[in-house]
Design an enzyme around this catalytic site. Structure first.
Site, PDB file in Angstrom:
ATOM      1  N   CYS A 197      38.656   8.131 -23.345  1.00 23.94           N
ATOM      2  CA  CYS A 197      38.780   6.753 -23.810  1.00 23.94           C
ATOM      3  C   CYS A 197      37.866   6.577 -25.016  1.00 23.94           C
ATOM      4  O   CYS A 197      37.530   7.558 -25.681  1.00 23.94           O
ATOM      5  CB  CYS A 197      38.495   5.751 -22.693  1.00 23.94           C
ATOM      6  SG  CYS A 197      36.785   5.677 -22.134  1.00 23.94           S
ATOM      7  N   ARG A 247      37.024   3.143 -18.686  1.00 29.18           N
ATOM      8  CA  ARG A 247      38.293   3.690 -18.210  1.00 29.18           C
ATOM      9  C   ARG A 247      38.234   5.158 -17.847  1.00 29.18           C
ATOM     10  O   ARG A 247      38.650   5.545 -16.746  1.00 29.18           O
ATOM     11  CB  ARG A 247      39.383   3.487 -19.279  1.00 29.18           C
ATOM     12  CG  ARG A 247      39.682   2.042 -19.555  1.00 29.18           C
ATOM     13  CD  ARG A 247      40.574   1.868 -20.757  1.00 29.18           C
ATOM     14  NE  ARG A 247      39.809   2.148 -21.983  1.00 29.18           N
ATOM     15  CZ  ARG A 247      40.315   2.127 -23.199  1.00 29.18           C
ATOM     16  NH1 ARG A 247      41.606   1.883 -23.371  1.00 29.18           N
ATOM     17  NH2 ARG A 247      39.562   2.365 -24.251  1.00 29.18           N
ATOM     18  N   ASP A 298      41.465  -1.722 -22.305  1.00 30.79           N
ATOM     19  CA  ASP A 298      40.012  -1.555 -22.227  1.00 30.79           C
ATOM     20  C   ASP A 298      39.383  -2.816 -21.639  1.00 30.79           C
ATOM     21  O   ASP A 298      39.466  -3.880 -22.245  1.00 30.79           O
ATOM     22  CB  ASP A 298      39.453  -1.292 -23.624  1.00 30.79           C
ATOM     23  CG  ASP A 298      38.007  -0.831 -23.613  1.00 30.79           C
ATOM     24  OD1 ASP A 298      37.363  -0.883 -22.543  1.00 30.79           O
ATOM     25  OD2 ASP A 298      37.521  -0.420 -24.677  1.00 30.79           O
TER      26      ASP A 298
END
Length: 140
Positions: free
Chosen positions: A7, A13, A111
């Site tokens: 990420c 994440r 996100d």
């Protein structure tokens, strides 16, 4: 098989994906990285809380994506921008996909950075389902 989840900062994440996948695919090497991670930065408090509440492994510190990571068997990014950057920076990237793309789902993993715990929990639940699909694809 070595799988890397990627990420942006490796604080939300991808650490969640790493922990979930480690619990579902214990015979595989699974790590996470961030394209713009600051090595050693702690993962987000909400991520840590959610993983601890579920008795999952907690990757406590962020790690950046490096040239040696391109040698993993499978690299799964949370968004198309992460995938694009990896493909621009490295050769031999046929094993780089977005997580959704790899499991034949539309979209990207949003996100939750800076959001509420419930926003993080939404992403956790989404990742849990995506990694169930990943497990089915890898094991079948």
């Amino acid at each position: 098989m070595k799988i890397i989840f990627v990420c942006t900062g490796n604080t939300c994440r991808s650490p969640m994906a790493e922990s979930i996948a480690q619990s579902k695919l214990p015979n595989h090497t699974i790590v996470s990285r961030g394209m713009y991670a600051i090595d050693g930065q702690p993962i987000s408090d909400h991520t840590k809380e959610i993983l601890l509440e579920r008795h999952l492994n907690v990757p406590y510190q962020a790690q950046s994506f490096t040239a040696s990571d391109i040698n993993a068997d499978l690299i799964l990014t949370m968004g198309s921008s992460h995938k694009r950057i990896i493909k621009e920076l490295y050769d031999n990237t046929d094993h780089v996909f977005t997580l959704n793309e790899y499991v034949d789902k539309i979209g990207e993993v949003s996100d939750p950075f800076g959001g509420s715990k419930s926003a993080y929990l939404e992403i956790y639940n989404e990742l849990n389902l995506l990694i169930d699909s990943l497990k089915n694809k890898i094991l079948n």
